[in-house]
Design a protein around this motif. Structure first.
Motif, mmCIF file in Angstrom:
data_model
loop_
_atom_site.group_PDB
_atom_site.id
_atom_site.type_symbol
_atom_site.label_atom_id
_atom_site.label_comp_id
_atom_site.label_asym_id
_atom_site.label_seq_id
_atom_site.Cartn_x
_atom_site.Cartn_y
_atom_site.Cartn_z
ATOM 1 N N ILE A 168 52.952 22.821 32.304
ATOM 2 C CA ILE A 168 53.415 21.455 32.061
ATOM 3 C C ILE A 168 54.461 21.474 30.950
ATOM 4 N N TYR A 169 55.598 20.867 31.218
ATOM 5 C CA TYR A 169 56.691 20.773 30.249
ATOM 6 C C TYR A 169 56.916 19.303 29.927
ATOM 7 N N LYS A 170 56.816 18.959 28.653
ATOM 8 C CA LYS A 170 57.132 17.586 28.236
ATOM 9 C C LYS A 170 58.561 17.551 27.739
ATOM 10 N N HIS A 171 59.386 16.796 28.449
ATOM 11 C CA HIS A 171 60.812 16.745 28.131
ATOM 12 C C HIS A 171 61.113 15.530 27.266
ATOM 13 N N TYR A 182 59.187 12.297 30.290
ATOM 14 C CA TYR A 182 58.379 12.700 31.437
ATOM 15 C C TYR A 182 57.692 14.044 31.209
ATOM 16 N N TYR A 183 56.543 14.175 31.878
ATOM 17 C CA TYR A 183 55.871 15.464 31.995
ATOM 18 C C TYR A 183 56.253 16.086 33.336
ATOM 19 N N TYR A 184 56.585 17.369 33.315
ATOM 20 C CA TYR A 184 56.923 18.104 34.529
ATOM 21 C C TYR A 184 55.875 19.181 34.764
ATOM 22 N N PHE A 185 55.433 19.291 36.000
ATOM 23 C CA PHE A 185 54.346 20.212 36.335
ATOM 24 C C PHE A 185 54.776 21.158 37.444
ATOM 25 N N THR A 186 54.428 22.436 37.287
ATOM 26 C CA THR A 186 54.570 23.410 38.359
ATOM 27 C C THR A 186 53.414 24.381 38.269
ATOM 28 N N ALA A 187 53.172 25.134 39.340
ATOM 29 C CA ALA A 187 52.041 26.069 39.392
ATOM 30 C C ALA A 187 52.160 26.904 40.654
ATOM 31 N N SER A 188 51.324 27.930 40.753
ATOM 32 C CA SER A 188 51.218 28.681 41.998
ATOM 33 C C SER A 188 50.506 27.820 43.035
ATOM 34 N N VAL A 189 51.040 27.791 44.258
ATOM 35 C CA VAL A 189 50.380 27.080 45.348
ATOM 36 C C VAL A 189 49.530 28.085 46.136
ATOM 37 N N ARG A 203 56.147 28.988 48.029
ATOM 38 C CA ARG A 203 57.167 28.036 47.608
ATOM 39 C C ARG A 203 56.970 27.694 46.126
ATOM 40 N N ILE A 204 57.962 26.991 45.583
ATOM 41 C CA ILE A 204 57.871 26.480 44.215
ATOM 42 C C ILE A 204 58.018 24.970 44.267
ATOM 43 N N GLU A 205 57.061 24.289 43.664
ATOM 44 C CA GLU A 205 57.047 22.829 43.630
ATOM 45 C C GLU A 205 57.219 22.342 42.194
ATOM 46 N N LEU A 206 57.785 21.161 42.060
ATOM 47 C CA LEU A 206 57.821 20.427 40.798
ATOM 48 C C LEU A 206 57.323 19.008 41.051
ATOM 49 N N ARG A 207 56.657 18.458 40.071
ATOM 50 C CA ARG A 207 56.318 17.036 40.099
ATOM 51 C C ARG A 207 56.457 16.507 38.683
ATOM 52 N N ARG A 208 56.626 15.199 38.548
ATOM 53 C CA ARG A 208 56.744 14.627 37.206
ATOM 54 C C ARG A 208 56.041 13.286 37.144
ATOM 55 N N ALA A 209 55.657 12.911 35.910
ATOM 56 C CA ALA A 209 54.994 11.631 35.670
ATOM 57 C C ALA A 209 55.162 11.270 34.209
ATOM 58 N N ALA A 210 54.967 9.999 33.906
ATOM 59 C CA ALA A 210 55.109 9.536 32.526
ATOM 60 C C ALA A 210 53.894 9.879 31.682
ATOM 61 N N ARG A 248 48.550 13.885 38.521
ATOM 62 C CA ARG A 248 47.599 14.106 39.608
ATOM 63 C C ARG A 248 48.106 13.513 40.920
ATOM 64 N N GLU A 249 48.629 12.320 40.877
ATOM 65 C CA GLU A 249 49.072 11.633 42.090
ATOM 66 C C GLU A 249 50.573 11.716 42.308
ATOM 67 N N ALA A 250 51.290 12.360 41.405
ATOM 68 C CA ALA A 250 52.748 12.451 41.546
ATOM 69 C C ALA A 250 53.115 13.283 42.775
ATOM 70 N N LYS A 251 54.166 12.899 43.444
ATOM 71 C CA LYS A 251 54.597 13.593 44.654
ATOM 72 C C LYS A 251 55.238 14.937 44.299
ATOM 73 N N PRO A 252 54.737 16.024 44.856
ATOM 74 C CA PRO A 252 55.377 17.320 44.601
ATOM 75 C C PRO A 252 56.652 17.472 45.427
ATOM 76 N N GLU A 253 57.688 17.966 44.794
ATOM 77 C CA GLU A 253 58.962 18.225 45.464
ATOM 78 C C GLU A 253 59.163 19.738 45.551
ATOM 79 N N VAL A 254 59.432 20.230 46.745
ATOM 80 C CA VAL A 254 59.688 21.659 46.923
ATOM 81 C C VAL A 254 61.122 21.952 46.509
#
Length: 330
Positions: free
Chosen positions: A21-24, A28-35, A40-47, A53-59
């Motif tokens: 998790i990266y707080k910019h 926003y908080y940005y999240f990535t992890a191993s799927v 693939r590599i995904e990113l999601r973000r939320a305030a 948890r519910e943020a949409k992951p973007e590939v």
């Protein structure tokens, strides 16, 4: 004053190992992890942390069909350097005999957009080190105007699976100058199943740099160790780093948490220090632990002891999201 009594809903995100998790400064908080598919590599973000948890992951990137970069995409991390975004990750390759499936190398992606979920991610190629050998779990941090790169790698001349190394970065994908080994598996708790130091993460506090890492196989033996260096020290000098002889975060049978590790650090919305990690909620695993998908991303507040050391406590039990959210709101 930091609220160390706060509890987050756990798991934060299911079936996401090696969470980052990266707080910019955009809030926003940005999240990535191993799927689980390692494809693939995904990113999601939320305030908020909970919002991830519910943020949409973007590939943002997918593995290739064959050859290099075509198998076991592991442990992506998102970093910021020179006004650009970088994702560091490890990838293996497919061969006719599958012998390359665990022969990982480290790679970098770059994006110059303000929002890393937008724009174009460009492959910058392999991050080259002193050897062409198994390498993974890269992280990066800035200290006094310099950017450092820390990773795990197999030295062909040292028995074991991986040691920890540090080097300065010339740019987002190129090492500058020497690389230094700062830790190798030496204690029993680092060598169960596999002789491993990996998954480093850095946090600054109290005039020191604290570097956690994980050791042993990825089953219930997996646990976290700790290195530290003075903020005025030469970070490229191995003698600057002190290693604790005991793990600082490990399996807790009472709470039903097994193999916690591969962590990162961030801060909560109120400034509390957060440990982000993965763990399973059961001990017995069928087959190779690497292909068990239930290493869930978790988060907990941690404190600092009077002697300056971080106090991570123990992995917290699984909590219903609604119950934890109600507690946070009180």
């Amino acid at each position: 004053m930091m609220d160390v009594s706060r509890r987050y809903a756990n798991p934060l995100i299911e079936q996401r190992a090696d969470p980052f998790i990266y707080k910019h400064d955009d809030g926003y908080y940005y999240f990535t992890a191993s799927v689980p598919e390692y494809d693939r590599i995904e990113l999601r973000r939320a305030a908020t942390i909970e919002g991830l948890r519910e943020a949409k992951p973007e590939v943002i990137w997918r593995k290739r069909e064959k050859g290099m970069l075509s198998a076991n995409i592991w442990a992506p991390e998102l970093h910021r350097m020179d006004c650009k975004w970088y994702v560091y990750f490890a990838a293996a390759h497919t061969t006719e005999t599958d012998e390359g499936l665990f022969d990982h190398r480290m790679y970098a992606l770059e994006n110059d957009s303000a929002n890393p979920l937008e724009g174009q991610w460009v492959e910058k190629g392999q991050v080259k080190t002193a050897w062409e050998s198994f390498a993974l779990d890269a992280t990066s941090f800035e200290h006094r105007g310099k950017h450092y790169y820390v990773w795990a790698q197999k030295d062909p001349n040292i028995p074991g699976n991986s040691n920890l190394y540090i080097s300065e970065l010339e740019n987002g994908w190129t090492l500058k100058g020497p690389q230094t080994m700062i830790s190798r598996p030496e204690y029993d708790w680092e060598k169960i199943g596999f002789s491993v130091n990996e998954g480093a993460a850095v946090v600054k506090h109290g005039g020191k740099l604290w570097m956690t890492f994980s050791g042993s196989a990825t089953d219930h033996h997996y646990c976290m160790g700790l290195l530290f260096a003075d903020e005025d020290a030469d970070l490229l000098d191995a003698a600057s780093w002190t290693k604790l002889p005991e793990p600082v975060f490990r399996t807790n049978e009472e709470n039903g948490q097994y193999g916690p590790g591969h962590n990162c650090f961030t801060v909560g919305e109120n400034g509390e220090d957060l440990l982000v990690y993965h763990a399973r909620s059961y001990k017995e695993i069928e087959g190779d632990p690497l292909y068990d998908p239930n290493r869930h991303a978790r988060v907990k507040v941690f404190a600092w002891r009077e002697d300056g050391l971080p106090d991570f406590g123990v992995p917290e039990p699984d909590t219903a999201a609604a119950e934890a959210a109600d507690q946070v709101g009180k």
